[in-house]
Design an enzyme around this catalytic site. Structure first.
Site, mmCIF file in Angstrom:
data_model
loop_
_atom_site.group_PDB
_atom_site.id
_atom_site.type_symbol
_atom_site.label_atom_id
_atom_site.label_comp_id
_atom_site.label_asym_id
_atom_site.label_seq_id
_atom_site.Cartn_x
_atom_site.Cartn_y
_atom_site.Cartn_z
ATOM 1 C CB CYS A 35 -8.287 3.691 -1.020
ATOM 2 S SG CYS A 35 -7.181 2.602 -1.926
ATOM 3 C CB CYS A 63 -4.681 3.069 0.013
ATOM 4 S SG CYS A 63 -5.349 3.385 -1.611
ATOM 5 C CG ASP A 64 -6.024 4.012 3.718
ATOM 6 O OD1 ASP A 64 -4.805 4.218 3.595
ATOM 7 O OD2 ASP A 64 -6.895 4.824 3.348
#
Ligand code: NAP
Length: 305
Positions: free
Chosen positions: A132, A135-136
């Site tokens: 992701c 997300c990261d």
């Protein structure tokens, strides 16, 4: 006893919730593992009708949820682990320990990211290997990363990562990308994005964090070393149907079989979204199928009376 329980709060589940709630069925919607579904892991959705400037994926599902709540839908954070047929419908077991009863069920549990499945990937999950970028990605500011995959998701992840990373290399197992032309063109035009074709990641290595990968060229069979700080895996998805095995008819890849009216093989159980979609997998087609499933539930319930 609920009229209808909807499993999944992605765009399919939320659309089903809007339609079921507007039909006065007061649906109970259970989040599943990824509340909000795959759109919460994406950035801008550019092809959802009505948003000429694009719309943030998370905002799209959150607004749909609010819209459903306005008409009486109830949302619950929990995960369905199994269901049993009971005399007047179904009993759904939740991970939290509760058992809920319903006359009908809409399965909109979507699909989850596919991993490479190599042992070293497991070792570095959360230490440089991820699925992701949204997300990261921010953890990789000023770093060089690779994105594995050749589809739209891989292009989207690569483009997003250029906001943080100095260099993004897409590693794809064939010569031709699978992604749509518009996404390919966008990625190829970006100076930070580079491509390695005909290759797969054979091993991820490093001390505590990812330091590089061993690539295998599938045409020549040769191995090569490639230094990288992060590995973003974007190789498609697996339908979330494990808990339905043996109860509903699935295809060989685990997708739920449905007819064109979103009925499963069990009367009273309907389906919507990516969990049954082997072909389109778009936000708008997921939403459309959610609408269809909810309308079929309404029809089914009125015929019961
Ligand atoms: P996808 O289209 O199925 O592409 C998966 C990619 O990963 C393919 O290039 C595939 O290679 C590769 N792959 C699969 N298994 C692999 C493995 N074990 N090792 C290495 N490579 C592997 O999946 P997706 O990109 O997630 O897209 C899914 C759907 O969502 C599509 O319909 C797409 O159009 C849509 N989507 C749209 C957008 C957008 O429009 N902005 C964004 C994201 C997703 P092969 O090509 O060789 O099979």
């Amino acid at each position: 006893m609920e009229n209808v329980i909807i499993l999944g709060t992605g765009i399919a589940g939320c659309t089903a919730a809007i339609y079921a709630a507007r039909a006065n069925l007061a649906p109970l919607v259970i989040s599943g593992e990824q509340d909000g579904g795959q759109l919460t892991l994406t950035t801008e959705v550019e092809n959802f009708p009505g948003f000429p400037e694009g719309v943030d994926g998370t905002k799209l599902v959150q607004d749909s949820k609010v819209q459903a709540e306005k008409f009486g839908a109830k949302f619950k954070i929990d995960i369905a682990t199994s269901f049993e047929e009971i005399e007047s419908g179904f009993e759904v077991s939740l991970m939290g320990g509760e058992k809920v009863h319903t006359k009908t069920l809409i399965v909109a549990t979507g699909a989850s990211a596919r991993w490479l499945g190599i042992p070293s990937e497991e070792k570095f999950k959360g230490r440089g290997v991820t699925v992701c970028a949204t997300c990261d990605g921010a953890f990789f500011k000023g770093k060089e990363v690779i994105v594995v995959g050749g589809g739209d998701s891989a292009m989207e992840e690569a483009l997003f990562l250029t906001r943080f990373c100095t260099k993004v290399t897409v590693v794809h197992r064939r010569k031709e990308l699978r992604a749509s032309k518009i996404m390919q063109d966008k990625a190829k035009k970006n100076e930070k994005i580079h491509f390695i074709y005909d290759s797969v990641v054979d091993e991820v290595y490093g001390e505590k964090l990812v330091e590089g990968v061993k690539l295998k060229n599938l045409v020549t069979g040769e191995f090569s070393d490639f230094k990288t700080d992060g590995v973003f895996v974007a190789i498609g998805h697996i339908p979330n149907t494990k808990f339905l095995e043996g109860k509903l008819t699935l295809d060989e890849k685990g997708y739920l079989n449905a007819d064109k009216f979103m009925h499963t093989n069990v009367k009273g159980i309907f389906v919507a979204g990516d969990v049954q979609d082997t072909r389109f997998r778009q936000a708008i087609s997921a939403a459309g199928s959610g609408c269809m499933a909810a309308m079929e539930v309404e029809k089914f319930l009125s015929e019961l009376e």
